[in-house]
Design a protein around this motif. Structure first.
Motif, PDB file in Angstrom:
ATOM      1  N   THR A   1      36.532  39.051  36.454  1.00  0.00           N
ATOM      2  CA  THR A   1      37.896  39.049  36.821  1.00  0.00           C
ATOM      3  C   THR A   1      38.212  39.028  35.683  1.00  0.00           C
ATOM      4  O   THR A   1      38.238  38.081  34.545  1.00  0.00           O
ATOM      5  CB  THR A   1      38.010  38.037  37.724  1.00  0.00           C
ATOM      6  N   GLY A   2      39.939  39.281  35.188  1.00  0.00           N
ATOM      7  CA  GLY A   2      40.717  38.681  34.549  1.00  0.00           C
ATOM      8  C   GLY A   2      40.286  39.806  33.563  1.00  0.00           C
ATOM      9  O   GLY A   2      40.931  38.979  32.369  1.00  0.00           O
ATOM     10  N   ALA A   3      40.001  40.704  33.311  1.00  0.00           N
ATOM     11  CA  ALA A   3      38.877  41.281  32.494  1.00  0.00           C
ATOM     12  C   ALA A   3      40.510  42.740  32.145  1.00  0.00           C
ATOM     13  O   ALA A   3      40.747  43.127  32.704  1.00  0.00           O
ATOM     14  CB  ALA A   3      37.529  42.465  32.523  1.00  0.00           C
ATOM     15  N   ILE A   4      40.801  43.123  30.534  1.00  0.00           N
ATOM     16  CA  ILE A   4      41.607  43.949  30.443  1.00  0.00           C
ATOM     17  C   ILE A   4      40.565  44.875  29.714  1.00  0.00           C
ATOM     18  O   ILE A   4      40.428  44.759  28.553  1.00  0.00           O
ATOM     19  CB  ILE A   4      42.998  43.162  29.553  1.00  0.00           C
TER      20      ILE A   4
ATOM     21  N   ALA B   1      46.365  36.321  35.116  1.00  0.00           N
ATOM     22  CA  ALA B   1      46.818  34.707  36.345  1.00  0.00           C
ATOM     23  C   ALA B   1      47.074  35.188  37.802  1.00  0.00           C
ATOM     24  O   ALA B   1      46.506  33.914  38.016  1.00  0.00           O
ATOM     25  CB  ALA B   1      48.588  34.711  36.020  1.00  0.00           C
ATOM     26  N   MET B   2      47.015  36.263  38.366  1.00  0.00           N
ATOM     27  CA  MET B   2      46.716  36.666  39.667  1.00  0.00           C
ATOM     28  C   MET B   2      45.067  36.250  39.690  1.00  0.00           C
ATOM     29  O   MET B   2      44.205  35.656  40.576  1.00  0.00           O
ATOM     30  CB  MET B   2      46.614  38.276  39.538  1.00  0.00           C
ATOM     31  N   ALA B   3      44.051  36.969  38.411  1.00  0.00           N
ATOM     32  CA  ALA B   3      42.673  36.738  38.356  1.00  0.00           C
ATOM     33  C   ALA B   3      42.158  34.775  38.956  1.00  0.00           C
ATOM     34  O   ALA B   3      41.376  35.168  39.601  1.00  0.00           O
ATOM     35  CB  ALA B   3      41.897  37.090  37.318  1.00  0.00           C
TER      36      ALA B   3
ATOM     37  N   ASP C   1      39.626  32.936  46.652  1.00  0.00           N
ATOM     38  CA  ASP C   1      39.491  33.263  48.121  1.00  0.00           C
ATOM     39  C   ASP C   1      38.393  35.005  48.045  1.00  0.00           C
ATOM     40  O   ASP C   1      38.509  35.663  48.764  1.00  0.00           O
ATOM     41  CB  ASP C   1      41.027  34.314  48.484  1.00  0.00           C
ATOM     42  N   GLY C   2      37.282  34.336  46.429  1.00  0.00           N
ATOM     43  CA  GLY C   2      37.109  36.025  46.319  1.00  0.00           C
ATOM     44  C   GLY C   2      37.194  37.502  45.900  1.00  0.00           C
ATOM     45  O   GLY C   2      36.771  37.906  45.731  1.00  0.00           O
ATOM     46  N   ILE C   3      38.376  37.420  45.549  1.00  0.00           N
ATOM     47  CA  ILE C   3      39.125  38.385  44.957  1.00  0.00           C
ATOM     48  C   ILE C   3      39.326  38.363  43.509  1.00  0.00           C
ATOM     49  O   ILE C   3      40.191  37.258  42.921  1.00  0.00           O
ATOM     50  CB  ILE C   3      40.669  38.596  45.597  1.00  0.00           C
TER      51      ILE C   3
ATOM     52  N   ILE D   1      41.153  44.048  42.922  1.00  0.00           N
ATOM     53  CA  ILE D   1      42.808  44.169  42.829  1.00  0.00           C
ATOM     54  C   ILE D   1      42.645  44.959  41.541  1.00  0.00           C
ATOM     55  O   ILE D   1      42.235  44.093  40.608  1.00  0.00           O
ATOM     56  CB  ILE D   1      43.573  43.334  43.149  1.00  0.00           C
ATOM     57  N   VAL D   2      42.912  46.164  40.562  1.00  0.00           N
ATOM     58  CA  VAL D   2      42.974  46.483  39.802  1.00  0.00           C
ATOM     59  C   VAL D   2      44.157  47.456  39.592  1.00  0.00           C
ATOM     60  O   VAL D   2      44.851  47.946  40.443  1.00  0.00           O
ATOM     61  CB  VAL D   2      42.306  47.934  39.596  1.00  0.00           C
ATOM     62  N   ASN D   3      44.862  46.933  38.379  1.00  0.00           N
ATOM     63  CA  ASN D   3      46.339  46.679  38.002  1.00  0.00           C
ATOM     64  C   ASN D   3      45.985  47.887  36.492  1.00  0.00           C
ATOM     65  O   ASN D   3      45.442  47.830  35.793  1.00  0.00           O
ATOM     66  CB  ASN D   3      46.486  46.095  37.645  1.00  0.00           C
TER      67      ASN D   3
END
Length: 271
Positions: free
Chosen positions: A248-251, A179-181, A187-189, A148-150
């Motif tokens: 993951t969780g990267a900005i 938080a989503m990360a 689940d590997g997302i 997922i990329v926001n």
């Protein structure tokens, strides 16, 4: 070393805000969708204006890619569900979600902003991303994981914006990503965020952009060059593919270095 996939062959991706209004250049959503298709992904192109998404589909199919369009309002849970079901119904899986919808929102400080317009701005810029993830995550879990990329903004990383809603909502996207990360890692997302700087897109052009203002925007970066939707799309495509498998969780700012400095000296002034 584990094999790192370099493309998205066989993967299915959703891009919201996948159209691009008429004008010079290309929007972030359209550029992202085209680059994901070039990497081998099959695309669900969601947009409130279906004609804009249809043009993106036409461009993808002209290059041999595969895509379908869906008119949807991502502030409505039932529409978000329909978008995900379009992917799983057509191709049986979902691997990528790009949350690209966003607006400038109402003007004004806390003292001036209209509360109803404020609520609507948060609904579009923040809640819509939660709603899309709500329905996308189960489909990604069933596929064995995903990305997922926001799409945030450099306005969510630093102060100085003249209005309150936009930087507030984009700051929320930044921490929502973190938080989503954490929530979906089991689940590997993977969940990451791209924060574009002052790229030049048809939306920016439509908002009124004089040549002088455009040049001033270009100068507010270390590279002294103008960015486009393609620059944003390239960063998104990287985060969707296997080369970013340990991220993951990267900005990640995509801003020609604008956030790396407190400010640039005025022309003729000191450093």
């Amino acid at each position: 070393m584990d094999e790192i996939a370099e493309n998205l062959a066989g993967k299915v991706a959703i891009v919201t805000g996948a159209g691009s209004r008429p004008g010079e250049g290309v929007g972030n959503g359209r550029a992202t969708a085209i680059l994901l298709a070039r990497a081998g992904a099959r695309l669900v192109l969601a947009d409130a204006v279906e004609a804009w998404a249809e043009e993106t589909r036409r461009m993808i199919e002209a290059e041999g890619g595969e895509a379908l369009t869906i008119a949807a309002d991502v502030t409505r849970p039932e529409d978000c569900r329909r978008i995900v079901e379009a992917a799983t119904g057509r191709w049986g899986r979902l691997d990528v979600l790009v949350n690209n919808v966003g607006i400038g929102g109402p003007k004004g400080t806390a003292e001036e902003v209209d509360p109803e317009a404020w609520a609507q701005g948060l609904l579009v810029n923040v809640t819509s991303m939660m709603l899309m993830a709500k329905y996308a995550v189960p489909a990604m879990r069933a596929a064995g994981g995903g990305s997922i990329v926001n799409i945030g903004s450099v306005a969510g990383l630093r102060g100085g914006h003249p209005h309150l809603l936009y930087p507030t909502s984009k700051g929320a996207v930044v921490n929502m990503t973190r938080a989503m990360a954490v929530h979906h890692a089991p689940d590997g997302i993977r969940v990451n965020c791209i924060c574009p700087g002052m790229v030049y897109t048809p939306m920016v052009q439509a908002g009124g952009m004089t040549a002088a203002k455009r040049d001033a925007r270009r100068r507010r970066s270390i590279l002294q060059t103008e960015g486009s939707g393609w620059d944003v799309g390239a960063a998104v495509a990287f985060l969707c593919g296997g080369r970013s498998r340990w991220m993951t969780g990267a900005i990640i700012p995509v801003d020609a270095g604008a956030t790396a400095i407190a400010g640039l000296p005025q022309e003729g002034g000191g450093g």
